[in-house]
Design a protein around this motif. Structure first.
Motif, PDB file in Angstrom:
ATOM      1  N   GLY A  26       0.784  -1.236   0.000  1.00 55.01           N
ATOM      2  CA  GLY A  26       0.000   0.000   0.000  1.00 55.01           C
ATOM      3  C   GLY A  26       0.812   1.280   0.000  1.00 55.01           C
ATOM      4  N   THR A  27       2.139   1.189  -0.049  1.00 52.37           N
ATOM      5  CA  THR A  27       2.907   2.443  -0.137  1.00 52.37           C
ATOM      6  C   THR A  27       3.926   2.358  -1.274  1.00 52.37           C
ATOM      7  OG1 THR A  27       5.055   2.507   0.983  1.00 52.37           O
ATOM      8  CG2 THR A  27       3.125   2.135   2.369  1.00 52.37           C
ATOM      9  N   LEU A  28       4.362   3.528  -1.681  1.00 52.35           N
ATOM     10  CA  LEU A  28       5.423   3.604  -2.689  1.00 52.35           C
ATOM     11  C   LEU A  28       6.681   4.189  -2.051  1.00 52.35           C
ATOM     12  CD1 LEU A  28       3.384   4.879  -5.765  1.00 52.35           C
ATOM     13  CD2 LEU A  28       4.353   2.608  -5.427  1.00 52.35           C
ATOM     14  N   ASP A  29       6.744   4.111  -0.719  1.00 56.11           N
ATOM     15  CA  ASP A  29       7.909   4.660  -0.029  1.00 56.11           C
ATOM     16  C   ASP A  29       9.176   3.885  -0.392  1.00 56.11           C
ATOM     17  OD1 ASP A  29       6.374   6.580   1.082  1.00 56.11           O
ATOM     18  OD2 ASP A  29       6.344   5.742   3.107  1.00 56.11           O
ATOM     19  N   MET A  30      10.295   4.522  -0.177  1.00 53.44           N
ATOM     20  CA  MET A  30      11.583   3.889  -0.490  1.00 53.44           C
ATOM     21  C   MET A  30      12.579   4.158   0.636  1.00 53.44           C
ATOM     22  SD  MET A  30      12.079   6.355  -3.752  1.00 53.44           S
ATOM     23  CE  MET A  30      10.765   7.537  -3.891  1.00 53.44           C
ATOM     24  N   SER A  31      13.697   3.458   0.575  1.00 54.09           N
ATOM     25  CA  SER A  31      14.723   3.637   1.599  1.00 54.09           C
ATOM     26  C   SER A  31      16.078   3.419   0.948  1.00 54.09           C
ATOM     27  CB  SER A  31      14.498   2.606   2.712  1.00 54.09           C
ATOM     28  OG  SER A  31      15.696   2.440   3.448  1.00 54.09           O
ATOM     29  N   PHE A  32      17.043   4.254   1.332  1.00 52.61           N
ATOM     30  CA  PHE A  32      18.388   4.115   0.749  1.00 52.61           C
ATOM     31  C   PHE A  32      19.474   3.936   1.806  1.00 52.61           C
ATOM     32  CE2 PHE A  32      15.867   6.540  -2.321  1.00 52.61           C
ATOM     33  CZ  PHE A  32      15.941   5.654  -3.379  1.00 52.61           C
ATOM     34  N   SER A  33      19.088   3.945   3.090  1.00 54.35           N
ATOM     35  CA  SER A  33      20.150   3.832   4.094  1.00 54.35           C
ATOM     36  C   SER A  33      20.704   2.409   4.142  1.00 54.35           C
ATOM     37  CB  SER A  33      19.663   4.302   5.471  1.00 54.35           C
ATOM     38  OG  SER A  33      18.761   3.379   5.974  1.00 54.35           O
ATOM     39  N   GLY A  34      19.862   1.408   3.782  1.00 54.22           N
ATOM     40  CA  GLY A  34      20.323   0.013   3.809  1.00 54.22           C
ATOM     41  C   GLY A  34      21.450  -0.225   2.828  1.00 54.22           C
ATOM     42  N   VAL A  35      21.310   0.276   1.617  1.00 53.33           N
ATOM     43  CA  VAL A  35      22.337   0.044   0.597  1.00 53.33           C
ATOM     44  C   VAL A  35      23.619   0.792   0.965  1.00 53.33           C
ATOM     45  CG1 VAL A  35      21.324   1.802  -0.929  1.00 53.33           C
ATOM     46  CG2 VAL A  35      22.880   0.143  -1.874  1.00 53.33           C
ATOM     47  N   LYS A  36      23.460   1.979   1.523  1.00 56.72           N
ATOM     48  CA  LYS A  36      24.636   2.750   1.958  1.00 56.72           C
ATOM     49  C   LYS A  36      25.380   2.007   3.075  1.00 56.72           C
ATOM     50  CE  LYS A  36      23.925   5.479   5.139  1.00 56.72           C
ATOM     51  NZ  LYS A  36      23.134   6.430   5.929  1.00 56.72           N
ATOM     52  N   THR A  37      24.615   1.474   4.046  1.00 56.28           N
ATOM     53  CA  THR A  37      25.242   0.749   5.154  1.00 56.28           C
ATOM     54  C   THR A  37      25.904  -0.536   4.654  1.00 56.28           C
ATOM     55  OG1 THR A  37      23.528   1.644   6.568  1.00 56.28           O
ATOM     56  CG2 THR A  37      24.798  -0.168   7.479  1.00 56.28           C
ATOM     57  N   SER A  38      25.259  -1.211   3.702  1.00 55.92           N
ATOM     58  CA  SER A  38      25.864  -2.426   3.132  1.00 55.92           C
ATOM     59  C   SER A  38      27.193  -2.089   2.474  1.00 55.92           C
ATOM     60  CB  SER A  38      24.969  -3.036   2.059  1.00 55.92           C
ATOM     61  OG  SER A  38      23.809  -3.488   2.614  1.00 55.92           O
ATOM     62  N   ALA A  39      27.236  -0.961   1.789  1.00 52.51           N
ATOM     63  CA  ALA A  39      28.493  -0.558   1.130  1.00 52.51           C
ATOM     64  C   ALA A  39      29.572  -0.311   2.189  1.00 52.51           C
ATOM     65  CB  ALA A  39      28.269   0.696   0.287  1.00 52.51           C
TER      66      ALA A  39
ATOM     67  N   ALA B  44      35.469   0.666  -8.328  1.00 54.91           N
ATOM     68  CA  ALA B  44      34.561   0.922  -9.456  1.00 54.91           C
ATOM     69  C   ALA B  44      33.390  -0.065  -9.416  1.00 54.91           C
ATOM     70  CB  ALA B  44      35.319   0.804 -10.775  1.00 54.91           C
ATOM     71  N   ASP B  45      33.657  -1.322  -9.018  1.00 56.08           N
ATOM     72  CA  ASP B  45      32.573  -2.308  -8.892  1.00 56.08           C
ATOM     73  C   ASP B  45      31.600  -1.905  -7.782  1.00 56.08           C
ATOM     74  OD1 ASP B  45      33.525  -3.856 -10.928  1.00 56.08           O
ATOM     75  OD2 ASP B  45      34.378  -5.430  -9.657  1.00 56.08           O
ATOM     76  N   VAL B  46      32.174  -1.404  -6.665  1.00 59.80           N
ATOM     77  CA  VAL B  46      31.302  -0.972  -5.554  1.00 59.80           C
ATOM     78  C   VAL B  46      30.426   0.191  -6.023  1.00 59.80           C
ATOM     79  CG1 VAL B  46      31.218  -0.072  -3.190  1.00 59.80           C
ATOM     80  CG2 VAL B  46      33.023  -1.699  -3.842  1.00 59.80           C
ATOM     81  N   ALA B  47      31.039   1.171  -6.705  1.00 63.03           N
ATOM     82  CA  ALA B  47      30.288   2.337  -7.185  1.00 63.03           C
ATOM     83  C   ALA B  47      29.187   1.905  -8.156  1.00 63.03           C
ATOM     84  CB  ALA B  47      31.241   3.331  -7.863  1.00 63.03           C
ATOM     85  N   ALA B  48      29.538   1.048  -9.110  1.00 59.39           N
ATOM     86  CA  ALA B  48      28.560   0.632 -10.127  1.00 59.39           C
ATOM     87  C   ALA B  48      27.429  -0.185  -9.495  1.00 59.39           C
ATOM     88  CB  ALA B  48      29.264  -0.184 -11.214  1.00 59.39           C
ATOM     89  N   SER B  49      27.775  -1.050  -8.534  1.00 63.91           N
ATOM     90  CA  SER B  49      26.749  -1.900  -7.916  1.00 63.91           C
ATOM     91  C   SER B  49      25.848  -1.084  -6.994  1.00 63.91           C
ATOM     92  CB  SER B  49      27.412  -3.035  -7.124  1.00 63.91           C
ATOM     93  OG  SER B  49      28.221  -3.817  -7.975  1.00 63.91           O
ATOM     94  N   PHE B  50      26.441  -0.128  -6.279  1.00 65.01           N
ATOM     95  CA  PHE B  50      25.640   0.767  -5.432  1.00 65.01           C
ATOM     96  C   PHE B  50      24.655   1.554  -6.308  1.00 65.01           C
ATOM     97  CE2 PHE B  50      25.165   5.220  -4.312  1.00 65.01           C
ATOM     98  CZ  PHE B  50      24.479   5.117  -3.118  1.00 65.01           C
ATOM     99  N   GLN B  51      25.187   2.129  -7.366  1.00 68.06           N
ATOM    100  CA  GLN B  51      24.365   2.941  -8.268  1.00 68.06           C
ATOM    101  C   GLN B  51      23.222   2.109  -8.857  1.00 68.06           C
ATOM    102  OE1 GLN B  51      26.181   6.053 -10.967  1.00 68.06           O
ATOM    103  NE2 GLN B  51      25.829   4.429 -12.427  1.00 68.06           N
ATOM    104  N   ALA B  52      23.532   0.875  -9.238  1.00 66.43           N
ATOM    105  CA  ALA B  52      22.498   0.002  -9.821  1.00 66.43           C
ATOM    106  C   ALA B  52      21.387  -0.272  -8.815  1.00 66.43           C
ATOM    107  CB  ALA B  52      23.134  -1.317 -10.280  1.00 66.43           C
ATOM    108  N   ALA B  53      21.757  -0.439  -7.529  1.00 67.99           N
ATOM    109  CA  ALA B  53      20.739  -0.719  -6.507  1.00 67.99           C
ATOM    110  C   ALA B  53      19.821   0.490  -6.323  1.00 67.99           C
ATOM    111  CB  ALA B  53      21.415  -1.089  -5.180  1.00 67.99           C
ATOM    112  N   VAL B  54      20.403   1.697  -6.280  1.00 64.64           N
ATOM    113  CA  VAL B  54      19.591   2.909  -6.118  1.00 64.64           C
ATOM    114  C   VAL B  54      18.667   3.090  -7.322  1.00 64.64           C
ATOM    115  CG1 VAL B  54      19.676   5.438  -5.945  1.00 64.64           C
ATOM    116  CG2 VAL B  54      21.294   4.045  -4.628  1.00 64.64           C
ATOM    117  N   VAL B  55      19.216   2.909  -8.514  1.00 64.78           N
ATOM    118  CA  VAL B  55      18.424   3.087  -9.736  1.00 64.78           C
ATOM    119  C   VAL B  55      17.270   2.079  -9.772  1.00 64.78           C
ATOM    120  CG1 VAL B  55      18.489   2.854 -12.259  1.00 64.78           C
ATOM    121  CG2 VAL B  55      20.299   4.130 -11.069  1.00 64.78           C
ATOM    122  N   ASP B  56      17.540   0.833  -9.404  1.00 67.55           N
ATOM    123  CA  ASP B  56      16.481  -0.198  -9.406  1.00 67.55           C
ATOM    124  C   ASP B  56      15.315   0.203  -8.514  1.00 67.55           C
ATOM    125  OD1 ASP B  56      17.762  -1.833 -11.144  1.00 67.55           O
ATOM    126  OD2 ASP B  56      18.243  -3.423  -9.707  1.00 67.55           O
TER     127      ASP B  56
END
Ligand code: KG4
Ligand code: ZN
Length: 347
Positions: A222-235, A248-260
């Motif tokens: 029922g919501t379209l909310d999002m969260s980005f602190s999890g991916v940042k903490t994983s990094a 470069a792999d970390v940057a590309a994979s982080f970016q892909a997760a945010v974009v997804d």
């Protein structure tokens, strides 16, 4: 929906309305002259990054002082580049919020003084509404309502239904970090300079976006909310555990997760109602991977998608004039009583 009478033009008569835009909500001292909410005659932005970079983030006191030092010259410069005297301007549009209070007050005070001295109408614009209309600058395209906006900046990440120039509903928002904030914080972990978004974008081009499976936040029912602190903490944990990991792999994979996550929410929102187009806006809209994913989504669904020119993705004053031109009387302000509002409500 344009209010042609607002700016002293009779309806039906071809409008030639020049607005002076002033934007000082954060750390860009920006001014612009825009014709009819669309044609940018000048757009001046004095970036303050060199003053903030050594602190790894924006220092509000420095931002405010720099606005004081730069704004008068930036206004003169915008008028000169547009080849327009102040007397030729039809109205003044200023960002009244949200933003840093010490920064906002500088632009608002200048706009009030100009409006009071010249008797020209003053328009108090919500900074985020400016971002939403930025994709239409210098395109000749007028938005068809209702449309969807994926608004991603350093301070905000939200999905918005835009039913009219001033009729906006937030359908989903971040529950923690804004997307740009996550980019900036992760960039710092990677030892990249501030602002981190463009630095991650550049580094990610050399990396593999599938190298690391960072978590993708799933929305609650029922919501379209999002969260980005999890991916940042994983990094962060990953870099602590494996400091030799290819950055470069970390940057590309982080970016892909945010974009997804961002495109997932856009797609879900678009499934819920018939929108006539969609826009991607805010500083993070400059991200190359996000732009590609947004374009691919637009092609897949047939919903026209608009992205601002790069110079209009990040903070600028042309977008403030663009919003004021479309919102007209709805955002008309009193040059004596207007105050900056750091918590300016979105709708
Ligand atoms: O809209 P904006 O100029 O200021 C705010 O209102 O916040 O957005 C600034 C944000 C910063 O977090 C910056 O890192 C991010 O936009 N940004 C990017 C890119 N260019 C700017 N993020 C990812 N990729 C980029 N290419
Ligand atoms: Zn912004």
């Amino acid at each position: 929906m344009r209010d042609a009478a607002t700016l002293g033009r009779a309806p039906g008569v071809t409008r030639v309305v020049l607005l002076l835009g002033i934007e000082t909500s954060c750390d860009d001292t920006a001014t612009a002259v825009v014709r009819d909410g669309s044609h940018v005659l000048s757009s001046v932005s004095t970036n303050q990054d060199i003053f903030h970079a050594k602190y790894g983030g924006i220092v509000p006191e420095i931002a405010s002082r720099q606005h004081v030092a730069l704004l008068s010259a930036a206004i003169e410069d915008a008028l000169a580049r547009a080849d327009t005297p102040l007397a030729g301007i039809d109205g003044i549009a200023v960002t009244a919020g949200p933003g840093l209070i010490g920064s906002l007050v500088v632009g608002v005070a200048a706009a009030k003084a100009l409006a009071f001295a010249t008797g020209k109408p003053l328009y108090a614009v919500n900074h985020l509404h400016g971002h939403i209309f930025a994709p239409f600058l210098d395109t000749g395209i007028e938005p068809a309502y209702p449309f969807l906006a994926l608004l991603v900046s350093g301070g905000h990440s939200q999905i918005v239904a835009v039913d009219g120039p001033r009729a906006m509903r937030v359908l989903g928002r971040t529950r923690d970090d804004a997307a740009g904030e996550a980019f900036d914080k992760t960039a710092r972990l990677l030892g990249l300079p501030f602002p981190g978004g463009p630095a991650i974008d550049a580094l990610a081009r050399e990396g593999n976006p599938s190298a690391i499976a960072f978590p993708r936040h799933r929305p609650d029912a029922g919501t379209l909310d999002m969260s980005f602190s999890g991916v940042k903490t994983s990094a962060r944990y990953l870099l602590e555990r494996e400091p030799q990991r290819d950055r470069a792999d970390v940057a590309a994979s982080f970016q892909a997760a945010v974009v997804d996550v961002l495109i997932d929410r856009l797609a879900r929102a678009a499934n819920d109602a018939a929108y006539r187009c969609a826009v991607l806006s805010g500083g993070v809209a400059a991200n190359s991977a996000l732009q590609s994913a947004f374009r691919a989504w637009s092609e897949r669904t047939g919903i026209p998608g608009y992205i601002p020119e790069r110079r209009f993705c990040t903070d600028n004053a042309a977008m403030i004039a663009a919003a004021a031109d479309r919102q007209g009387e709805l955002v008309r302000a009193d040059p004596v009583t207007l105050t900056a509002n750091p918590n300016f409500a979105f709708s």
